[in-house]
Design an enzyme around this catalytic site. Structure first.
Site, PDB file in Angstrom:
ATOM      1  N   PRO A   1       8.536  70.106-107.012  1.00  0.00           N
ATOM      2  CG  PRO A   1       9.253  70.890-104.921  1.00  0.00           C
ATOM      3  CD  PRO A   1       9.765  70.280-106.213  1.00  0.00           C
ATOM      4  CD1 TRP A   2       2.510  72.244-105.439  1.00  0.00           C
ATOM      5  CD2 TRP A   2       3.067  73.872-104.020  1.00  0.00           C
ATOM      6  NE1 TRP A   2       1.909  71.968-104.226  1.00  0.00           N
ATOM      7  CE2 TRP A   2       2.228  72.950-103.337  1.00  0.00           C
ATOM      8  CE3 TRP A   2       3.539  74.979-103.316  1.00  0.00           C
ATOM      9  CZ2 TRP A   2       1.855  73.109-102.001  1.00  0.00           C
ATOM     10  CZ3 TRP A   2       3.175  75.142-101.982  1.00  0.00           C
ATOM     11  CH2 TRP A   2       2.343  74.212-101.347  1.00  0.00           C
TER      12      TRP A   2
ATOM     13  CE  LYS B   1       4.397  65.494-112.604  1.00  0.00           C
ATOM     14  NZ  LYS B   1       3.742  66.777-112.227  1.00  0.00           N
ATOM     15  N   PRO B   2       7.634  69.305-113.879  1.00  0.00           N
ATOM     16  CG  PRO B   2       7.099  71.314-114.951  1.00  0.00           C
ATOM     17  CD  PRO B   2       7.572  69.912-115.216  1.00  0.00           C
ATOM     18  CB  SER B   3       4.299  71.435-109.249  1.00  0.00           C
ATOM     19  OG  SER B   3       2.959  71.607-108.811  1.00  0.00           O
TER      20      SER B   3
ATOM     21  CB  SER C   1       3.611  65.177-100.236  1.00  0.00           C
ATOM     22  OG  SER C   1       3.138  64.256-101.211  1.00  0.00           O
TER      23      SER C   1
ATOM     24  CD  GLU D   1      13.902  67.691 -99.646  1.00  0.00           C
ATOM     25  OE1 GLU D   1      13.134  67.392 -98.699  1.00  0.00           O
ATOM     26  OE2 GLU D   1      13.917  68.806-100.175  1.00  0.00           O
TER      27      GLU D   1
ATOM     28  CB  CYS E   1      10.331  70.236 -96.702  1.00  0.00           C
ATOM     29  SG  CYS E   1      11.702  70.436 -97.841  1.00  0.00           S
TER      30      CYS E   1
ATOM     31  CD  GLU F   1       5.586  68.924 -94.828  1.00  0.00           C
ATOM     32  OE1 GLU F   1       6.676  69.502 -94.977  1.00  0.00           O
ATOM     33  OE2 GLU F   1       5.241  67.955 -95.521  1.00  0.00           O
TER      34      GLU F   1
END
Length: 476
Positions: A150-151, A175-177, A227, A248, A282, A378
């Site tokens: 995630p970012w 793969k990154p965000s 997400s 996660e 999170c 969220e």
């Protein structure tokens, strides 16, 4: 200067074969800093093939060899800390010192844990569980792992992904965000002189790229931090190929505050744990549940604590947290606050800070009800809600009555209360008189819609292994 990024495949940086790209924007000012090409099927196939080939050798390296290389990677991360910090700051706007402390230094420490863990995998002892036959258990790497990060903590989440997977003998395509790829690419550049080619690969792209990675025939397991929506998509794609999934996902963490807690100290701590990284965490406290008799005092103290945490200053050293990650997320957080019910009250905050970038005030909303969207869904921003309870049972009921179950905390001076409530809270982590503290030796992961699988700890490493029973006849 806007530069075009490249994939990292088989130990080298290579241009993406497709022509489409995504603008990477610095959220402190809204300026484009890079172009991240979108990988296509040919790029994905190349990365998966490289990882599959490397796996045949990497899986047979000894734990000592893997440990040595991961320790070198950790040292090299620290040596290039300034470069990692600047790359990430361009994409996230996070306070530089926070990146240095909480992602580079913490990430290097966690890599060192995973390096040691490579040599500590356990299983049942060999024995004759049937007369005339000896059985033992082999714990083996799963294979090629497709991973999506995630970012909110780009570098740290990359470490959480690759650390246990590589320690267990797997190879990785990550793969990154699309909004925060640069620190991961610097990590790849660091790794290229340490890890064998193909062991760690980085693909740039968007959600469709991640989906194609999951659907590709080579990965034996997929892992995502993101997400709930993205996690469901990954789990669905993995199920179609009968692949293992490690999820996660989101959180809606409650802080359950009893009247016997030190309310002033508790309020300051809750504010810091809620608004750290602009609430883009999170595990961050998002819901404060306070015993009715302590409500007024705690809310007043929370407002004062929130107002003491600055953001949006040109002098970054004065900022407690940076901006929200991107304009779409910024608009979504603004909309959440704009749409609070008329019976609720914004005690402090609730507005944009400055006229450039995506900075948002630390915000406390009082008087919400359990069924409100702001309580159930969220927000992932610097916004916390306050509700009251009268009994311990009601506190637990309110805390558990959401779809998320990642993190929670209990604030009390009574040991018995702390033990009972921590037992009854349905969350993967429960802190007592603190929150959000993580250590490499302890597992991190949730229940319900917060996903399954564990990051960190030996449990995290074991998630990236498979179990094989081997039996031998004694009279052969």
């Amino acid at each position: 200067m806007v530069h075009t990024l490249q994939n990292f495949i088989n130990g080298q940086f290579v241009p993406v074969m497709g022509s489409d790209s995504i603008e990477v924007v610095n959220p402190t000012n809204g300026e484009t800093v890079a172009l991240a090409p979108i990988s296509e099927q040919a790029d994905i196939a190349a990365a998966m093939s490289a990882a599959a080939t490397a796996f045949q050798t990497w899986r047979r390296t000894t734990p000592r060899e893997r440990q040595s290389l991961l320790l070198r990677l950790a040292d090299a991360m620290e040596a290039r800390s300034a470069e990692l910090v600047e790359a990430q700051h361009r994409n996230t706007g996070q306070v530089r010192q926070m990146i240095a402390d909480e992602e580079v230094a913490a990430g290097a420490d966690q890599l060192r844990f995973f390096a040691g863990a490579a040599r500590l995998l356990e299983g049942k002892s060999a024995g004759e569980y049937m007369d005339g036959f000896t059985s033992f258990v082999r714990r083996e790497p799963v294979g090629v792992i497709a991973q999506v990060t995630p970012w909110n903590y780009p570098l740290l989440m990359a470490v959480w992904k690759i650390g246990p997977a590589l320690a267990a003998g797997n190879t990785v395509v990550l793969k990154p965000s699309d909004t925060t790829p640069e620190s991961t690419l610097v990590l790849a550049d660091i790794a290229k002189d340490i890890l064998p080619a193909g062991v760690f690969n980085v693909l740039l792209g968007n959600g469709a790229t991640g989906a194609a990675m999951v659907e590709h025939k080579i990965p034996a397991m997929v892992s995502i931090t993101g997400s709930v929506r993205a996690g469901i998509a990954v789990a669905t794609g993995a199920a179609a190929g009968v692949k293992r999934a490690h999820l996660e996902l989101g959180g809606k963490a409650p802080a359950v505050v009893f009247a016997d807690a030190d309310l002033g100290k508790t309020a300051q701590s809750i504010a810091e744990f809620s608004f750290f990284n602009a609430g883009q965490d999170c595990t961050a406290i998002t819901r404060v549940l306070v015993e009715e008799s302590a409500h007024d005092e705690l809310v007043t103290a929370l407002a004062t604590a929130a107002q003491s945490l600055e953001t949006g200053n040109e002098d970054e050293s004065k900022n407690y947290f940076g901006p929200l990650n991107n304009v779409h997320h910024f608009n979504a957080v603004c909309k959440v606050v704009e749409n609070i019910p008329e019976y609720a009250t914004v005690v402090t905050g609730g507005k944009r800070v400055g006229d450039k970038g995506f900075f948002f005030e630390p915000t406390v909303v009082d008087g919400v009800r359990q069924t409100d969207d702001i309580v159930q869904h969220e927000t992932f921003g610097p916004v916390i809600t306050v509700q009251t309870f009268r009994t311990e049972e009601e506190a637990v009921e309110l805390a558990n009555d959401v779809d998320f179950a990642l993190a929670s905390s209990v604030w009390t001076s009574n040991h018995g209360t702390a033990m009972r409530v921590s037992r009854d809270l349905d969350f993967g982590a429960v802190w007592i008189n603190t929150h959000i503290m993580l250590t490499a030796e302890m597992p991190h992961g949730g229940f319900k819609q917060s996903g399954y699988g564990k990051d960190l700890s030996m449990y995290g490493v074991e998630d990236y292994t498979r179990i094989k029973h081997v039996m031998s006849a004694l009279d052969a």
